[in-house]
Design a protein around this motif. Structure first.
Motif, short mmCIF file in Angstrom:
data_model
loop_
_atom_site.label_atom_id
_atom_site.label_comp_id
_atom_site.label_asym_id
_atom_site.label_seq_id
_atom_site.Cartn_x
_atom_site.Cartn_y
_atom_site.Cartn_z
N LEU A 1 -17.85 3.07 -26.73
CA LEU A 1 -18.14 1.71 -27.20
C LEU A 1 -17.00 0.80 -26.79
O LEU A 1 -15.86 1.25 -26.67
N CYS B 1 -17.18 10.86 -28.26
CA CYS B 1 -17.29 10.99 -29.72
C CYS B 1 -18.30 9.96 -30.23
O CYS B 1 -19.31 10.29 -30.79
N LYS B 2 -17.98 8.67 -30.03
CA LYS B 2 -18.88 7.56 -30.38
C LYS B 2 -19.44 7.71 -31.79
O LYS B 2 -20.65 7.77 -31.99
N HIS B 3 -18.54 7.72 -32.76
CA HIS B 3 -18.96 7.88 -34.16
C HIS B 3 -19.74 6.67 -34.69
O HIS B 3 -20.56 6.82 -35.59
N THR B 4 -19.42 5.49 -34.20
CA THR B 4 -20.07 4.21 -34.55
C THR B 4 -19.83 3.71 -35.98
O THR B 4 -20.47 2.74 -36.40
N ASP B 5 -18.94 4.32 -36.74
CA ASP B 5 -18.58 3.79 -38.08
C ASP B 5 -18.04 2.36 -37.94
O ASP B 5 -18.22 1.53 -38.83
N CYS B 6 -17.39 2.11 -36.83
CA CYS B 6 -16.79 0.79 -36.55
C CYS B 6 -17.83 -0.33 -36.53
O CYS B 6 -17.59 -1.43 -37.02
N VAL C 1 -11.08 -0.81 -28.05
CA VAL C 1 -11.47 0.60 -28.20
C VAL C 1 -10.80 1.39 -27.08
O VAL C 1 -10.85 0.98 -25.91
N CYS D 1 -12.53 4.19 -37.85
CA CYS D 1 -12.75 5.16 -36.77
C CYS D 1 -12.13 6.52 -37.11
O CYS D 1 -10.92 6.63 -37.29
N PRO D 2 -12.95 7.59 -37.15
CA PRO D 2 -12.44 8.92 -37.52
C PRO D 2 -11.47 9.50 -36.51
O PRO D 2 -10.73 10.42 -36.83
N VAL D 3 -11.49 8.98 -35.27
CA VAL D 3 -10.58 9.52 -34.25
C VAL D 3 -9.50 8.50 -33.85
O VAL D 3 -8.83 8.66 -32.82
N ALA E 1 -9.46 5.48 -32.61
CA ALA E 1 -9.60 4.95 -31.24
C ALA E 1 -9.36 3.45 -31.14
O ALA E 1 -9.24 2.93 -30.04
N ILE E 2 -9.31 2.74 -32.29
CA ILE E 2 -9.25 1.28 -32.24
C ILE E 2 -7.85 0.77 -32.58
O ILE E 2 -7.26 1.15 -33.58
N CYS F 1 -12.31 7.41 -28.22
CA CYS F 1 -13.75 7.22 -28.51
C CYS F 1 -14.66 7.96 -27.54
O CYS F 1 -15.78 8.35 -27.90
#
Ligand code: SF4
Ligand code: F3S
Length: 107
Positions: free
Chosen positions: A33, A12-17, A5, A50-52, A54-55, A9
């Motif tokens: 995360l 933001c920390k969307h957490t979809d991952c 990550v 991840c919407p941004v 980050a991964i 992230c």
């Protein structure tokens, strides 16, 4: 080899991952995360979620994100495990396009 990550992230920390990881190897801090490098099975399921964006796979990590290999390894030993998706941070949209956020990482 593990997935990492990176800076996007932070705040933001969307957490979809988290929702798609078959081995529950995400760990949660206040605004970021991380992935435990020894638990990750390299399945790549989280990367497109991840919407941004980050991964990254460790072997495709951008040059300016190399520090995050160590950051994921270190913080995944300290932070609690997260296994279920939750709401993104309230400031997530505001920070979605900001790239320089490393100094905002809360440990
Ligand atoms: Fe989990 Fe697979 Fe992502 Fe590794 S690559 S963090 S095992 S979903
Ligand atoms: Fe972070 Fe993206 Fe997961 S913002 S929490 S890596 S979905």
């Amino acid at each position: 080899m593990a997935f990492i990550v990176t800076e996007s992230c932070i705040k933001c920390k969307h957490t979809d991952c988290v929702e798609v990881c078959p081995v529950d190897c995400f760990y949660e801090g206040p605004n970021f995360l991380v992935i435990h490098p020894e638990e990750c099975i390299d399945c790549a399921l989280c990367e497109p979620e991840c919407p941004v964006d980050a991964i990254f796979s460790e072997d495709e990590l951008p040059e300016d994100q190399i520090d995050f290999i160590e950051i994921n390894a270190e913080l995944s030993e300290i932070w609690p495990n997260i296994t279920e998706e939750k709401d993104q941070l309230p400031e997530a949209n505001e920070y979605a396009d900001i790239k320089d956020k490393k100094h905002l990482l809360e440990k």
